[in-house]
Design a protein around this motif. Structure first.
Motif, PDB file in Angstrom:
ATOM      1  N   GLY A 249      40.674  37.239  48.314  1.00  0.00           N
ATOM      2  CA  GLY A 249      40.504  36.871  46.901  1.00  0.00           C
ATOM      3  C   GLY A 249      41.300  35.660  46.441  1.00  0.00           C
ATOM      4  O   GLY A 249      41.251  34.582  47.041  1.00  0.00           O
TER       5      GLY A 249
ATOM      6  N   CYS B 274      51.578  36.482  53.420  1.00  0.00           N
ATOM      7  CA  CYS B 274      52.281  37.761  53.570  1.00  0.00           C
ATOM      8  C   CYS B 274      51.426  38.841  52.909  1.00  0.00           C
ATOM      9  O   CYS B 274      51.379  38.922  51.671  1.00  0.00           O
ATOM     10  N   ASP B 275      50.775  39.636  53.715  1.00  0.00           N
ATOM     11  CA  ASP B 275      49.830  40.628  53.191  1.00  0.00           C
ATOM     12  C   ASP B 275      49.989  41.909  54.005  1.00  0.00           C
ATOM     13  O   ASP B 275      50.318  41.866  55.185  1.00  0.00           O
TER      14      ASP B 275
ATOM     15  N   VAL C 216      54.579  44.666  49.990  1.00  0.00           N
ATOM     16  CA  VAL C 216      55.515  44.327  48.913  1.00  0.00           C
ATOM     17  C   VAL C 216      56.070  45.570  48.217  1.00  0.00           C
ATOM     18  O   VAL C 216      56.890  45.463  47.307  1.00  0.00           O
ATOM     19  N   GLY C 217      55.630  46.735  48.665  1.00  0.00           N
ATOM     20  CA  GLY C 217      56.224  47.980  48.181  1.00  0.00           C
ATOM     21  C   GLY C 217      57.494  48.343  48.945  1.00  0.00           C
ATOM     22  O   GLY C 217      58.147  49.348  48.629  1.00  0.00           O
TER      23      GLY C 217
ATOM     24  N   ALA D 227      49.747  39.469  45.675  1.00  0.00           N
ATOM     25  CA  ALA D 227      49.554  40.853  46.144  1.00  0.00           C
ATOM     26  C   ALA D 227      49.493  41.769  44.929  1.00  0.00           C
ATOM     27  O   ALA D 227      50.381  41.741  44.085  1.00  0.00           O
ATOM     28  N   GLY D 228      48.442  42.553  44.840  1.00  0.00           N
ATOM     29  CA  GLY D 228      48.326  43.450  43.697  1.00  0.00           C
ATOM     30  C   GLY D 228      47.217  44.455  43.926  1.00  0.00           C
ATOM     31  O   GLY D 228      46.344  44.250  44.775  1.00  0.00           O
TER      32      GLY D 228
ATOM     33  N   ILE E 127      44.397  46.987  41.716  1.00  0.00           N
ATOM     34  CA  ILE E 127      43.825  47.214  40.390  1.00  0.00           C
ATOM     35  C   ILE E 127      43.728  48.719  40.128  1.00  0.00           C
ATOM     36  O   ILE E 127      43.857  49.531  41.047  1.00  0.00           O
TER      37      ILE E 127
ATOM     38  N   ASN F 281      52.437  46.065  41.648  1.00  0.00           N
ATOM     39  CA  ASN F 281      52.178  44.912  40.774  1.00  0.00           C
ATOM     40  C   ASN F 281      53.447  44.361  40.119  1.00  0.00           C
ATOM     41  O   ASN F 281      53.602  43.143  40.016  1.00  0.00           O
TER      42      ASN F 281
ATOM     43  N   ALA G 295      49.419  37.464  37.014  1.00  0.00           N
ATOM     44  CA  ALA G 295      49.350  38.632  36.121  1.00  0.00           C
ATOM     45  C   ALA G 295      47.878  38.916  35.839  1.00  0.00           C
ATOM     46  O   ALA G 295      47.062  38.973  36.760  1.00  0.00           O
ATOM     47  N   SER G 296      47.499  39.041  34.574  1.00  0.00           N
ATOM     48  CA  SER G 296      46.097  39.325  34.215  1.00  0.00           C
ATOM     49  C   SER G 296      45.958  39.249  32.698  1.00  0.00           C
ATOM     50  O   SER G 296      46.921  39.536  31.965  1.00  0.00           O
TER      51      SER G 296
ATOM     52  N   PRO H  26      44.708  35.583  35.231  1.00  0.00           N
ATOM     53  CA  PRO H  26      43.269  35.408  35.424  1.00  0.00           C
ATOM     54  C   PRO H  26      42.463  36.318  34.509  1.00  0.00           C
ATOM     55  O   PRO H  26      42.896  37.416  34.150  1.00  0.00           O
TER      56      PRO H  26
ATOM     57  N   VAL I 168      37.647  37.524  37.806  1.00  0.00           N
ATOM     58  CA  VAL I 168      37.475  36.629  38.956  1.00  0.00           C
ATOM     59  C   VAL I 168      36.655  37.354  40.019  1.00  0.00           C
ATOM     60  O   VAL I 168      37.000  38.492  40.400  1.00  0.00           O
TER      61      VAL I 168
ATOM     62  N   LEU J 118      36.887  43.056  42.973  1.00  0.00           N
ATOM     63  CA  LEU J 118      36.044  43.196  41.779  1.00  0.00           C
ATOM     64  C   LEU J 118      34.580  43.389  42.188  1.00  0.00           C
ATOM     65  O   LEU J 118      33.852  44.184  41.576  1.00  0.00           O
TER      66      LEU J 118
END
Ligand code: NAD
Length: 267
Positions: A23, A42-43, A65-66, A92-93, A95, A117, A144-145, A187, A190, A195
């Protein structure tokens, strides 16, 4: 001068993109490479991350990232083995796929969404910025969003993203005198794999998302990446602590739906 050469503004720069395997993060990684940067993805999805890295000439270092200890270890490793990190994009996030009432969203899900997040973004910023601050330069973009800027039926995701916006402003003041800029992109809708899956599963209606924005369409991930490249670059050298919506004018137009929607072309 060709357009390609004009665009090589990030030669000798090292950029880290969390969530770069898909994404928005993937587009950011690709656009940074096109401008000459060395990009580290980094994923937590190691397989997709490696695929993207191979296709777009990036480096892949798996990271969840957790996991605070892993973030510290990876940031130190990149600085030692690859070089000084100039740019960080935290994409990294996760939804919240369905709009649940507070009674129905379990606290485990709430914690997981806030953890990845908000806490994950904070930990990435602090771990990479500690090196940037010592050197006296760096630029960070948090993703963010618009859901962090208006209320919506997402009781974990919205507050977590609002936290990301506020946190970036706070960190920008904290690190400004150390030469580190921190900005946020919020964003709108997107069209990314996450999504698209929600649309395919019938959880989101693409026509409603398109119709509620001023420009009447979905945002392309590359449009977020272009805004990120601008904010990272020296062209934005006086910009820090801002939250830039890249939303096709969703924030401007959404209230019009109370009054029947925006006027269509030619009416
Ligand atoms: P995506 O699912 O396509 O990409 C997200 C990436 O983050 C994936 O590669 C995933 O593996 C990675 N990721 C998830 N959890 C992780 C973790 N714990 N550690 C490391 N990597 C992790 O989603 P996207 O649409 O590109 O979203 C990217 C960011 O943009 C997210 O923060 C999202 O909240 C935000 N955003 C997206 C939209 C949208 O419409 N797509 C709108 C507003 C904000």
């Amino acid at each position: 001068m060709t357009k390609e050469i004009e665009n090589v503004t990030f030669l000798n720069k090292i950029a880290v993109v969390t969530g770069g395997a898909s994404g928005i993060g993937k587009s950011c990684a690709r656009r940074l490479v096109e401008r000459g940067a060395t990009v580290v993805i980094c994923d937590r999805d190691a397989e997709s991350s490696m695929e993207v890295a191979t296709k777009h000439c990036c480096i892949s270092i798996p990271l969840d990232v957790g996991d605070p200890a892993a973030i510290e270890a990876v940031s130190d490793r990149i600085e030692t083995e690859i070089g000084p990190v100039d740019f960080l994009i935290t994409s990294a996030g996760i939804i919240q796929s369905t709009p649940e009432s507070p009674e129905n969203i379990g606290i485990e899900e709430w914690d997981a969404i806030v953890d990845i997040n908000l806490r994950g973004t904070y930990l990435c910023c602090t771990n990479f910025a500690k090196h940037m601050c010592k050197r006296g330069s760096g630029s960070i973009i948090t993703i963010a969003s618009v859901m962090g800027m208006r209320s919506g039926p997402f009781h974990a995701y919205g507050p977590a993203k609002a936290g990301v916006v506020h946190m970036a402003k706070t960190l920008s003041a904290e690190w400004g005198r150390s030469g580190v800029r921190v900005n946020t992109i919020s964003p709108g809708y997107v069209l990314t794999p996450v999504l698209q899956s929600a649309i395919d599963a019938g959880l989101r209606d693409i026509s409603v998302m398109e119709e509620s924005s001023a420009l009447g369409r979905m945002v392309d991930p590359d449009e977020i990446a272009e805004a990120a490249c601008f904010l990272l670059s020296d062209a934005a050298s006086a910009i820090t602590g801002i939250n830039l919506p890249v939303d096709n004018g969703w924030l401007s137009a959404v209230n019009w739906h109370t009054y029947g929607g925006v006027r269509q072309t030619g009416r």
